[in-house]
Design a protein around this motif. Structure first.
Motif, short mmCIF file in Angstrom:
data_model
loop_
_atom_site.label_atom_id
_atom_site.label_comp_id
_atom_site.label_asym_id
_atom_site.label_seq_id
_atom_site.Cartn_x
_atom_site.Cartn_y
_atom_site.Cartn_z
N THR A 1 -4.46 -4.18 5.45
CA THR A 1 -4.94 -3.68 5.03
C THR A 1 -3.86 -1.90 5.32
OG1 THR A 1 -6.97 -4.64 4.96
CG2 THR A 1 -7.08 -1.74 4.75
N VAL A 2 -4.25 -0.88 4.36
CA VAL A 2 -3.64 0.00 4.14
C VAL A 2 -4.25 0.79 3.69
CG1 VAL A 2 -1.22 0.89 3.24
CG2 VAL A 2 -1.17 -1.05 4.23
N SER A 3 -4.58 2.17 4.15
CA SER A 3 -5.33 3.57 4.07
C SER A 3 -4.31 4.97 3.52
CB SER A 3 -6.26 3.69 4.81
OG SER A 3 -6.39 5.13 4.82
N ALA B 1 -2.60 2.01 9.03
CA ALA B 1 -3.08 -0.03 8.94
C ALA B 1 -3.07 -1.04 9.60
CB ALA B 1 -1.38 -0.55 8.13
N VAL C 1 -4.97 -2.20 -0.22
CA VAL C 1 -5.16 -0.67 0.19
C VAL C 1 -5.97 0.16 -0.52
CG1 VAL C 1 -3.29 0.34 -1.03
CG2 VAL C 1 -3.05 -1.39 -1.16
N ALA D 1 -7.08 3.63 -1.76
CA ALA D 1 -6.12 5.08 -2.20
C ALA D 1 -6.66 5.91 -3.02
CB ALA D 1 -5.02 4.61 -2.88
N SER E 1 1.78 -3.99 -6.44
CA SER E 1 2.14 -4.71 -5.84
C SER E 1 2.76 -5.70 -5.55
CB SER E 1 1.13 -5.53 -4.41
OG SER E 1 1.07 -6.02 -3.66
N LEU F 1 4.48 -1.58 -2.30
CA LEU F 1 3.38 -1.17 -2.29
C LEU F 1 4.28 0.03 -3.66
CD1 LEU F 1 0.69 -0.07 -2.83
CD2 LEU F 1 0.26 0.43 -1.05
#
Length: 778
Positions: free
Chosen positions: A50-52, A61, A187, A189, A197, A227
């Motif tokens: 999971t990435v913010s 992340a 993600v 965003a 991706s 990404l």
């Protein structure tokens, strides 16, 4: 069918002494770790990430990593140097985290080793680790990190395996090979952003209460997470069951379909040549990778085209090269010595093949002539480096890996033929599915596909010059003989003048190709029937312009069309400058050819001679007469107009004369050229929708482009901006210059310092004359 393959999951490491002091891991131990050994520490079986992203720079992340085969309490990863591993947990237990040295190689130079320590070895060698990492993803906004790929900016974000934005394990310090695993990627965003991706399958988006959006991607097959995100327009198309996505800025909306079409056509062409690769999606994304120059790149399932590479049309050669990385560098990841030759040289040659299959002859001709020009420049400069030794830091790296390397790949393909090339590609794809492929494996596969074919340029920096001599038909017409001379050029570095070449026989109604092993001075004799001997017209060395060598006198004609008239005459002197047409007549008809084919197959001129820049080719009198139209000729030059190459009679035989040679008279003109008119007139108020500026000159001009920096600075100090544009195109008379200038801003004063960079045919520079205009409010 478009399929995109990724390698098997293998995390190789050496069970060597860990040199840890005060939480810092020794660089030597890192090098040994990536070189592998008899044991290993762990396999990454799966990753849920999971990435913010919060521009500018915000990166947070967390991920769950499923590890198997754990054999050591200390588990090593690589993570970007701008990011910090802040937390590691194994179930309910918090783990000790350490940060160590970076890798010694350049490819992963942005990475630094991080390690977590388990309290004990798990009994079954398995563990689920929960990791959290974060940092300021701003490095590279100016391109200082080489590829500028770890970035969260106001308008875009980009990150791939090289920037190790996710903890991973490289399989080499020298190249792109990294351990892969199935993964999910979620993600968060900005709401206005679109995302793609490297996951072969992607799923839904969800809008959050604050307007941001949540994107979810999943890859069931092993892959390297990547990404790309930004405020772009999204276009999608399905082809052969695969999803192709294109993300571009609004000003390039009309180019999205061109990019998708080029990708589809290239994939189809390379699939026909090499076979399919596995996968389900491909993303093509416009990015702002460099402030001024163009940098384009590819990673698993993603292609990045720099904004600076896009103008009124798309960069076809660049697209072909990057799509080819789906095979060479993607499905087949290379590693170790020769990786740059295999990855970049292979992709460049594959791109040429795709362009040829798509009938884009101008691009192929330009690519080949440019590569051969660069090769000649290296030979003249005595630059000697074996292709196995070429790396990022090598002198003339681009010329060696992308140009000479591509010519060598093209030669290999020509020696193998379609069937042999398909066999080579099939074996390499199988090897690529098992892990990174070495130069030794590639060399062995080439030898198997090509009946022992060797590639001398891999291990030696020397180069060769080949020439054809003493071609003669036997008195009874039953054989043709000749001699091929191989001369070493530059620092031979122990290189043997031994190479496999192709000799082509052409005659009335037949063609025949014979491979000849050349070793120094080699005499050959090719058996013929008496009927073929009577029909033989020419013998040619390297008929398809395949060899990455210098070929001199490569074709000898025994019976061909004779030149009966030329204007100017053969070896004429004092020909007037500005000449734009030449007519020649032969004693027999020649087969009509298109201009692009003539350009693609024209031979190179001897040293000191120039070829006119042809713009039209017309056949008259049933093919006996030809009229060449070209840009006006400059004075005091020795010219060489090829009459062979693509020009053939009905049986495929070339003319007897190799070229028409003549010399233009010197000029006494000392008057500078002047601008006759500008449309729209200088000083005008124009619409921001204006698309081009047309400048007419008083006389034919050289095809110069650009403006002097000092002149641009002068205009800028007076409040004028230089419009975003290319430098224009000249009409056939070389007097009218049309400069495209799209994307003009309203209420803006623009200026072009036209003048001193522009010269007439005699070399007289124009006086500076500023062309200015101001845009209205739209």
């Amino acid at each position: 069918m478009l399929v995109i393959a990724f390698g098997l999951v293998v995390l190789a490491g050496a069970a060597l002494v860990l040199l840890v002091s005060g939480g810092v891991i020794d660089r030597v131990a890192v090098w040994q770790w990536t070189r592998g050994g008899s044991s290993h520490w762990a396999h990454i079986a799966r990753a849920d990430l999971t990435v913010s992203l919060t521009p500018p720079g915000g990166f947070l992340a967390w991920g769950r990593f499923e590890l198997t085969g754990i054999e050591n309490e200390s588990i090593w990863f690589l993570l970007n140097d701008d990011l910090r591993l802040t937390s590691a947990r194994w179930g309910e237990r918090e783990l000790r985290v350490g940060h160590g040295a970076g890798l010694p190689g350049r490819y992963h130079s942005e990475g630094r080793v991080v390690h977590v320590t388990l309290p004990e070895l798990p009994a079954d060698g398995r563990a689920l680790l929960d990791l959290v990492w974060s940092g300021a993803a701003e490095h590279g906004r100016d391109g200082s990190d080489w590829r500028g790929i770890l970035l969260v900016d106001e308008g875009e974000a980009r990150m791939c395996e090289q920037t190790v934005f996710v903890p991973q394990v490289p399989l080499s310090t020298q190249g792109p090979a990294v351990a892969t695993a199935p993964f999910t990627l979620t993600v968060e965003a900005p709401g206005a952003w679109e995302l793609v991706s490297s996951a072969p399958s992607s799923a839904a988006t969800k809008t959050l209460p604050d307007g941001r959006r949540l994107w979810s991607f999943a890859s069931a097959t092993p892959a390297r997470p990547a990404l790309l995100a930004g405020a772009w327009l999204r276009r999608e198309v399905t082809h052969g069951g695969s999803l192709l996505t294109c993300l571009v800025r609004s000003e390039h909306e009309e180019l999205a379909q061109e990019l998708l079409d080029a990708a589809i056509e290239t994939v189809d062409a390379l699939t026909a040549a090499y076979g399919p690769v596995q996968g389900g999606s491909l993303g093509i994304v416009e990015q702002n990778c460099r402030p001024s120059s163009s940098y384009n790149w590819a990673t698993d399932g993603l292609i990045v085209i720099d904004r600076n590479a896009l103008g009124s049309s798309i960069p076809q050669r660049t697209m072909a090269h990057e799509v080819a990385h789906l095979w060479w560098g993607g499905a087949v990841a290379f590693d170790g010595p020769g990786e740059r030759f295999l990855t970049e040289g292979g992709a460049e040659a594959a791109g040429w093949r795709a362009l040829s299959a798509r009938s884009r002859h101008a691009e192929v001709s330009s690519a080949l002539s440019g590569a051969r020009r660069d090769l000649d420049r290296m030979l003249n400069g005595r630059l000697s480096l074996a292709l196995a030794e070429v790396g990022f830091g090598s002198r003339k790296y681009t010329d060696l890996a992308y140009r000479k390397g591509a010519l060598v790949h093209r030669w290999v393909a020509g020696m193998l033929g379609a069937e042999g090339l398909a066999a080579l590609a099939s074996e390499l794809l199988q090897l690529g599915a098992e892990g990174p492929v070495s130069l030794a494996q590639w060399r062995a596969a080439v030898a198997r596909a090509g009946d022992g074919l060797g590639v001398p340029w891999l291990d030696h920096g020397g180069d060769l010059s080949l020439s054809l001599h003493d071609v003669a038909l036997s008195p009874d017409g039953r054989s043709v003989s000749g001699r091929i001379e191989a001369e070493l050029l530059g620092d031979d570095d122990g290189m043997s003048p031994r190479v496999r070449a192709v000799v082509a026989l052409r005659g009335r109604g037949f063609q025949r190709r014979v491979q000849v092993e050349v070793d120094g001075s080699t005499t050959f004799e090719i058996d013929l029937t008496d009927q073929l001997g009577a029909l033989l017209q020419s013998v040619q060395l390297d008929p398809d312009d395949l060899m990455p060598v210098r070929v001199i006198g490569g074709e000898q004609v025994l019976d061909g069309a004779a030149l009966t008239h030329a204007e100017p005459a053969q070896d004429a002197a004092g020909v007037p400058m500005g000449l734009t047409q030449i007519g020649v007549t032969f004693d027999r008809p020649l087969e009509p050819v298109e201009l692009q084919r003539w350009l693609a197959q024209r031979p190179s001129p001897p040293d000191g001679l120039r070829i006119p820049k042809l713009v039209a080719l017309a056949f008259e009198d049933e093919g006996r007469s030809l009229r060449f139209t070209f840009r006006p000729l400059s004075p005091g030059e020795r010219w060489w107009l090829p009459l062979r190459g693509a020009l053939r009679d009905e049986w495929g035989g070339p003319p007897l004369a190799e070229a028409l040679r003549f010399e233009t008279a010197p000029s006494s003109d000392e008057q500078p050229p002047r601008i006759v008119s500008v449309s729209p007139p200088s000083g005008s108020l124009v619409s921001p929708d204006m698309t081009e500026l047309v400048i007419t000159w008083s006389e034919p001009m050289r095809a110069a482009t650009g403006f002097k920096k000092s002149d641009c600075a002068d205009l800028a100090s007076d409040g004028f901006e230089l419009p975003e544009m290319d430098f224009g195109r000249w009409d056939d008379s070389a007097t009218v210059l049309t400069i495209p200038c799209d994307g003009l801003a309203p209420h803006t004063a623009y200026g072009l310092p036209v003048g001193r960079a522009y010269r007439d045919l005699s070399g007289n520079a124009a006086r500076r004359e500023d062309v200015t205009f101001t845009t209205s409010g739209g």
